[in-house]
Design a protein around this motif. Sequence first.
Motif, short mmCIF file in Angstrom:
data_model
loop_
_atom_site.label_atom_id
_atom_site.label_comp_id
_atom_site.label_asym_id
_atom_site.label_seq_id
_atom_site.Cartn_x
_atom_site.Cartn_y
_atom_site.Cartn_z
N TYR A 1 -18.99 -10.36 -15.63
CA TYR A 1 -18.83 -11.75 -15.21
C TYR A 1 -17.45 -12.28 -15.58
CZ TYR A 1 -19.39 -16.83 -15.08
OH TYR A 1 -19.21 -18.16 -14.84
N TRP A 2 -16.96 -11.90 -16.77
CA TRP A 2 -15.67 -12.38 -17.25
C TRP A 2 -14.55 -11.49 -16.74
CZ3 TRP A 2 -18.06 -12.43 -22.71
CH2 TRP A 2 -18.79 -13.63 -22.89
N HIS A 3 -13.48 -12.10 -16.28
CA HIS A 3 -12.27 -11.36 -15.92
C HIS A 3 -11.37 -11.28 -17.16
CE1 HIS A 3 -8.03 -11.14 -14.34
NE2 HIS A 3 -8.58 -10.06 -13.82
N ILE A 4 -10.99 -10.06 -17.54
CA ILE A 4 -10.17 -9.86 -18.73
C ILE A 4 -8.69 -9.93 -18.37
CG2 ILE A 4 -9.73 -8.39 -20.74
CD1 ILE A 4 -12.61 -9.50 -20.51
N ASP A 5 -8.22 -8.95 -17.59
CA ASP A 5 -6.81 -8.92 -17.20
C ASP A 5 -6.61 -7.81 -16.17
OD1 ASP A 5 -4.17 -9.69 -17.23
OD2 ASP A 5 -3.61 -8.37 -18.90
N ASN A 6 -5.75 -8.04 -15.20
CA ASN A 6 -5.38 -7.03 -14.21
C ASN A 6 -6.59 -6.37 -13.56
OD1 ASN A 6 -2.59 -7.37 -14.62
ND2 ASN A 6 -2.66 -6.03 -16.43
N GLY A 7 -7.58 -7.16 -13.21
CA GLY A 7 -8.77 -6.64 -12.53
C GLY A 7 -9.82 -6.06 -13.45
N VAL A 8 -9.54 -5.97 -14.75
CA VAL A 8 -10.52 -5.44 -15.71
C VAL A 8 -11.55 -6.52 -16.02
CG1 VAL A 8 -10.86 -4.52 -18.03
CG2 VAL A 8 -8.83 -3.88 -16.71
N ARG A 9 -12.83 -6.15 -15.98
CA ARG A 9 -13.89 -7.10 -16.27
C ARG A 9 -14.69 -6.62 -17.48
NH1 ARG A 9 -13.41 -10.49 -12.04
NH2 ARG A 9 -15.05 -11.83 -12.85
N ASP A 10 -15.43 -7.54 -18.09
CA ASP A 10 -16.10 -7.23 -19.36
C ASP A 10 -17.33 -6.35 -19.17
OD1 ASP A 10 -18.85 -8.95 -19.93
OD2 ASP A 10 -17.61 -9.80 -18.35
N GLN A 11 -17.76 -5.74 -20.27
CA GLN A 11 -18.98 -4.92 -20.29
C GLN A 11 -20.00 -5.49 -21.27
OE1 GLN A 11 -19.71 -2.33 -18.24
NE2 GLN A 11 -17.80 -2.92 -17.21
N ILE A 12 -19.93 -6.81 -21.50
CA ILE A 12 -20.81 -7.47 -22.45
C ILE A 12 -21.98 -8.11 -21.72
CG2 ILE A 12 -20.98 -9.30 -24.20
CD1 ILE A 12 -17.97 -8.93 -24.66
N GLU A 13 -23.17 -7.91 -22.25
CA GLU A 13 -24.35 -8.56 -21.69
C GLU A 13 -25.09 -9.27 -22.80
OE1 GLU A 13 -27.11 -6.62 -18.66
OE2 GLU A 13 -28.34 -6.53 -20.49
N HIS A 14 -25.48 -10.52 -22.55
CA HIS A 14 -26.31 -11.19 -23.55
C HIS A 14 -27.27 -12.15 -22.87
CE1 HIS A 14 -23.41 -14.54 -23.22
NE2 HIS A 14 -22.45 -13.73 -23.60
N TYR A 15 -28.33 -12.45 -23.61
CA TYR A 15 -29.37 -13.35 -23.12
C TYR A 15 -29.41 -14.57 -24.03
CZ TYR A 15 -33.80 -15.05 -21.25
OH TYR A 15 -34.77 -15.82 -20.65
N ASN A 16 -29.32 -15.75 -23.43
CA ASN A 16 -29.21 -16.99 -24.20
C ASN A 16 -30.46 -17.84 -24.03
OD1 ASN A 16 -26.09 -16.96 -24.86
ND2 ASN A 16 -26.33 -16.31 -22.73
N ILE A 17 -31.00 -18.26 -25.16
CA ILE A 17 -32.23 -19.07 -25.16
C ILE A 17 -31.94 -20.38 -25.90
CG2 ILE A 17 -34.65 -19.19 -25.85
CD1 ILE A 17 -34.76 -16.19 -25.84
N ASN A 18 -32.29 -21.48 -25.28
CA ASN A 18 -32.18 -22.77 -25.94
C ASN A 18 -33.22 -22.87 -27.05
OD1 ASN A 18 -32.82 -25.88 -26.13
ND2 ASN A 18 -30.82 -25.70 -25.16
N ARG A 19 -32.94 -23.72 -28.05
CA ARG A 19 -33.95 -23.94 -29.10
C ARG A 19 -35.27 -24.41 -28.50
NH1 ARG A 19 -29.61 -25.97 -31.89
NH2 ARG A 19 -30.13 -28.13 -31.47
N ASP A 20 -35.20 -25.21 -27.46
CA ASP A 20 -36.39 -25.58 -26.71
C ASP A 20 -36.65 -24.48 -25.69
OD1 ASP A 20 -38.39 -26.62 -25.17
OD2 ASP A 20 -37.36 -28.48 -24.65
N VAL A 21 -37.52 -23.54 -26.06
CA VAL A 21 -37.71 -22.35 -25.23
C VAL A 21 -38.39 -22.66 -23.91
CG1 VAL A 21 -37.78 -20.85 -27.26
CG2 VAL A 21 -39.92 -21.79 -26.35
N THR A 22 -38.85 -23.90 -23.72
CA THR A 22 -39.51 -24.28 -22.47
C THR A 22 -38.53 -24.81 -21.43
OG1 THR A 22 -39.93 -26.58 -23.18
CG2 THR A 22 -41.57 -24.90 -23.81
N LYS A 23 -37.24 -24.86 -21.75
CA LYS A 23 -36.26 -25.44 -20.82
C LYS A 23 -36.16 -24.65 -19.52
CE LYS A 23 -33.09 -28.30 -23.50
NZ LYS A 23 -33.13 -29.44 -22.59
#
Length: 336
Positions: A108-130
Amino acid sequence: MPSVTLPPAPHYNPAPCTKADLDYADLPIIDLAKTQSSEERQQLASQVQDALLTHGFFYVVNHGYLQSKVRFAKCHAASRRVSDEEKQVYAGTMKQTGSYQGYKLRQYWHIDNGVRDQIEHYNINRDVTKRGHPEVVRPFLPEIREFARFNHLDVLHPILRLIALSLELPEDALVNLHNDDAVGETYDFGSITILWSQPVAALQILSKDGKWRWVRHIEDALVVNAGDALDFLTGGYYKGTIHRVVQPPQDQQQYTRLGLFYFVMPDDNVKLIPMRESPVLQRVGINPRCEDSVAPTMEVWRKGRTSAYGQSELKSGQEKGVEEELINGVLVKHWN
C-alpha cells in the motif's frame, strides 16, 4: 454468573533470541511497581524525563500483564489464518477516510523509485464493535476488548501521569486529554506508542551520536516511544526519535516478526497546542510546530497524516536523506 470459556488460542512458538553481537541502545527501564507513593512517582518521572530527552524511548516492566505470548497468538491468528480474499473484505480505507481500521495490506505504501512496502497489519479500535472483523478474530473479541482496556487504564494512565509530573503539571493533566473513547488507531502520530516486546530483532533507533542502535528484547516488557502529539503538546520539548525496522540478524531471518502495538492519541477535539502552564516548558522555552491559531485538532492531524502516509509526493529537504511534506500547514520530515 457463569464463566465464559474462550476458544483455544492458535499455537505460536516465539522465535529464539538472536545470538548475534548487536550494538544495543541503552534504554532506561521504568518499573511500574514503584508507583505506589508520591516520592516513588517523582523519581520515576525524573527517569521518564531523562529517557524522553535522551532516547525518545524507554522500557516499562512490572505492568501486571504476563501473558504476552497469548496475545501474540491472537496476532498470529489474524495474520496467518485469514485468506487474501477475506483480507480484501476487511481492508482499511486510509486514503479515503483517514482511518487505519482494518487491514493495511502489503504494497500500500510507496517507498521510493517504485518500491512498495511488504508490511501487513490489522488495526482494531478499542471499541471492537466499530466495524466487522475476520471470522477467525471474532471469538477473541471479548479478550481483545479487555486487553485494550488494560493497556489504556493500567499502562497508559500511569505513563501519562509520570510524563505530566516530569513537566511539573498535575498528575492527571494528560490523562484528562486521553479519554477511553478516543480513536487510538494510527502510527506514531499520537502521544505515545506502546509496543509489546517480541524476540525478533529488527527495531533500531537513531542515537544522538548519529549511530543506529538495536532495541533489545526483554520478555514481557513494553517499549514506549514519543509521537507527534506529545511533540505538539510539549512545544518540542519531547520529540519523537527517528527509528526504523530493518532485516533481522541472520539467525532470525527464517522467523516472522509479529508486532503488537497500542497506539495512543489525545481525544479528537484536543487542539494540539503547547501546555504553556507547565513550569518546565516556561523555563526551557517553547518551540511550537505552528502558531496556536492554526494548530490542528487531533482528529484533523490523525486524518491528515493517515491519508497522506505512503501516498503523497515528498520533496527533498535541506538535510541529507530527508524528504518533506506539508500536512495541514505543518512541516513533516521523513528520513529516507
